[in-house]
Scaffold this motif. Structure first.
Motif, PDB file in Angstrom:
ATOM      1  N   ALA A  77       0.822  -1.207   0.000  1.00  0.00           N
ATOM      2  CA  ALA A  77       0.000   0.000   0.000  1.00  0.00           C
ATOM      3  C   ALA A  77       0.860   1.262   0.000  1.00  0.00           C
ATOM      4  O   ALA A  77       2.036   1.236   0.368  1.00  0.00           O
ATOM      5  N   ASP A  78       0.266   2.395  -0.399  1.00  0.00           N
ATOM      6  CA  ASP A  78       0.942   3.688  -0.366  1.00  0.00           C
ATOM      7  C   ASP A  78       1.179   4.124   1.073  1.00  0.00           C
ATOM      8  O   ASP A  78       0.448   3.756   1.995  1.00  0.00           O
ATOM      9  N   VAL A  79       2.189   4.983   1.241  1.00  0.00           N
ATOM     10  CA  VAL A  79       2.446   5.565   2.561  1.00  0.00           C
ATOM     11  C   VAL A  79       1.235   6.332   3.079  1.00  0.00           C
ATOM     12  O   VAL A  79       0.976   6.367   4.284  1.00  0.00           O
ATOM     13  N   CYS A  80       0.461   6.942   2.192  1.00  0.00           N
ATOM     14  CA  CYS A  80      -0.691   7.727   2.654  1.00  0.00           C
ATOM     15  C   CYS A  80      -1.722   6.875   3.377  1.00  0.00           C
ATOM     16  O   CYS A  80      -2.526   7.387   4.156  1.00  0.00           O
ATOM     17  N   GLU A  81      -1.679   5.554   3.159  1.00  0.00           N
ATOM     18  CA  GLU A  81      -2.641   4.681   3.826  1.00  0.00           C
ATOM     19  C   GLU A  81      -2.214   4.309   5.244  1.00  0.00           C
ATOM     20  O   GLU A  81      -3.063   4.149   6.125  1.00  0.00           O
ATOM     21  N   HIS A  82      -0.899   4.175   5.486  1.00  0.00           N
ATOM     22  CA  HIS A  82      -0.453   3.678   6.783  1.00  0.00           C
ATOM     23  C   HIS A  82       0.691   4.466   7.398  1.00  0.00           C
ATOM     24  O   HIS A  82       1.111   4.174   8.512  1.00  0.00           O
ATOM     25  N   SER A  84       1.025   7.606   8.622  1.00  0.00           N
ATOM     26  CA  SER A  84       0.742   8.340   9.859  1.00  0.00           C
ATOM     27  C   SER A  84       0.608   7.387  11.038  1.00  0.00           C
ATOM     28  O   SER A  84       1.063   7.683  12.151  1.00  0.00           O
ATOM     29  N   LEU A  85      -0.015   6.226  10.802  1.00  0.00           N
ATOM     30  CA  LEU A  85      -0.153   5.225  11.856  1.00  0.00           C
ATOM     31  C   LEU A  85       1.214   4.785  12.355  1.00  0.00           C
ATOM     32  O   LEU A  85       1.458   4.709  13.570  1.00  0.00           O
ATOM     33  N   ALA A  86       2.142   4.496  11.439  1.00  0.00           N
ATOM     34  CA  ALA A  86       3.481   4.069  11.821  1.00  0.00           C
ATOM     35  C   ALA A  86       4.200   5.157  12.608  1.00  0.00           C
ATOM     36  O   ALA A  86       4.868   4.885  13.616  1.00  0.00           O
ATOM     37  N   ALA A  87       4.066   6.409  12.162  1.00  0.00           N
ATOM     38  CA  ALA A  87       4.752   7.524  12.817  1.00  0.00           C
ATOM     39  C   ALA A  87       4.263   7.720  14.253  1.00  0.00           C
ATOM     40  O   ALA A  87       5.070   7.907  15.181  1.00  0.00           O
ATOM     41  N   LEU A 112       7.600   9.474   1.056  1.00  0.00           N
ATOM     42  CA  LEU A 112       6.561  10.442   1.375  1.00  0.00           C
ATOM     43  C   LEU A 112       6.252  10.512   2.868  1.00  0.00           C
ATOM     44  O   LEU A 112       5.536  11.408   3.315  1.00  0.00           O
ATOM     45  N   ILE A 113       6.805   9.600   3.643  1.00  0.00           N
ATOM     46  CA  ILE A 113       6.503   9.584   5.071  1.00  0.00           C
ATOM     47  C   ILE A 113       7.163  10.744   5.814  1.00  0.00           C
ATOM     48  O   ILE A 113       6.836  11.017   6.975  1.00  0.00           O
ATOM     49  N   LEU A 114       8.049  11.487   5.161  1.00  0.00           N
ATOM     50  CA  LEU A 114       8.786  12.546   5.851  1.00  0.00           C
ATOM     51  C   LEU A 114       7.879  13.594   6.471  1.00  0.00           C
ATOM     52  O   LEU A 114       8.155  14.108   7.553  1.00  0.00           O
ATOM     53  N   LEU A 117       6.623  12.273   9.726  1.00  0.00           N
ATOM     54  CA  LEU A 117       7.684  12.292  10.719  1.00  0.00           C
ATOM     55  C   LEU A 117       7.937  13.705  11.220  1.00  0.00           C
ATOM     56  O   LEU A 117       8.258  13.920  12.394  1.00  0.00           O
ATOM     57  N   SER A 118       7.791  14.681  10.333  1.00  0.00           N
ATOM     58  CA  SER A 118       7.929  16.082  10.733  1.00  0.00           C
ATOM     59  C   SER A 118       6.912  16.447  11.807  1.00  0.00           C
ATOM     60  O   SER A 118       7.241  17.122  12.788  1.00  0.00           O
ATOM     61  N   MET A 119       5.674  15.997  11.627  1.00  0.00           N
ATOM     62  CA  MET A 119       4.626  16.297  12.607  1.00  0.00           C
ATOM     63  C   MET A 119       4.966  15.717  13.977  1.00  0.00           C
ATOM     64  O   MET A 119       4.713  16.327  15.020  1.00  0.00           O
ATOM     65  N   VAL A 120       5.575  14.516  13.986  1.00  0.00           N
ATOM     66  CA  VAL A 120       5.942  13.878  15.245  1.00  0.00           C
ATOM     67  C   VAL A 120       7.172  14.553  15.860  1.00  0.00           C
ATOM     68  O   VAL A 120       7.233  14.778  17.074  1.00  0.00           O
TER      69      VAL A 120
END
Length: 244
Positions: A77-82, A84-87, A112-114, A117-120
């Motif tokens: 799946a795309d990062v947009c699907e999971h 934020s959950l991982a972060a 794209l997860i960066l 991660l920035s939000m966290v």
């Protein structure tokens, strides 16, 4: 051509919605890609246009977990699907023990997860992330409270597919993160490309003030991808559109 941040977020969200992504996921996609593009890390170059349909499955599979570590299988799946959950799972674990490692495996467009991660990182923790793809090895390190990371890339291309694994380290102890970052870059024989957090911030602010540079062909493909969600114009649809 140049477009505003709001125009890009809206166009991307509609395109991902048109591809069949769920509410929340397509909104995340708009934010993730736009943030990367504005920072100068080529968000558009990291996705397919038009966007692909979601892989399916409401949640990722938890492969392994203990107090400090979790391995999630995104199933392609795309990062947009999971992402934020991982972060935020990583942040929760780091808050309890002071150090956490999360792997998001079999993930499409892991770079794209960066933005997640920035939000966290802005919550007051240190973060480092790394992955490999067709280009080479990529890494990013956030200082506690930082909006943008220090980014690096090693050009050691291989035959890996676009679906890969991103490993994320989170801690409230900077010495632990410094050791982890050092271990990531122990390949002095390879060409190293770096962008500082200050440069990424400058890129972002310039795009915010002057607009985001977009290839016209990519922009047309992005807007065309939203066609499935557009309402056909007829007498019935116009009658419900409100006062003229």
């Amino acid at each position: 051509m140049k477009v505003s941040r709001n125009e890009m977020v809206t166009a991307l969200s509609r395109a991902y919605e048109g591809a069949g992504h769920e509410i929340g996921d397509y909104e995340d996609a708009g934010q993730l890609v736009t943030w990367l593009q504005m920072a100068g890390l080529s968000g558009f170059d990291r996705i397919s246009l038009p966007p692909r349909a979601p892989k399916g499955g409401a949640t990722p599979r938890l492969v392994f977990e203990n107090g400090d570590i979790a391995v999630l299988d995104a199933g392609g799946a795309d990062v947009c699907e999971h992402g934020s959950l991982a972060a935020y799972l990583m942040h929760s674990k780091a808050n309890k023990s002071g150090f956490a490692i999360i792997e998001l495996a079999n993930c499409r467009y892991p770079g794209l997860i960066l933005r997640s991660l920035s939000m966290v990182a802005q919550l007051g923790v240190y973060i480092s992330a790394y992955r490999k793809d067709q280009v080479g090895s990529h890494g990013a390190s956030f200082e506690s409270g930082a909006t943008f990371p220090h980014y690096w890339r090693l050009d050691n291309a291989d035959d890996r597919k676009e679906i890969s694994t991103v490993t994320i380290i989170c801690t409230n102890q900077p010495a632990l993160l410094a050791d982890a970052v050092t271990r990531q870059v122990e390949q002095p024989e390879l060409q190293r490309f770096e962008i500082s957090a200050a440069q990424l911030a400058a890129n972002y602010n310039q795009a915010l003030e002057q607009g985001i540079e977009v290839d016209p062909g990519q922009w047309d493909a992005l807007n065309a991808a939203a066609w499935p969600i557009l309402v056909r114009s007829d007498t019935q649809s116009r009658s419900g559109a409100g006062p003229m």
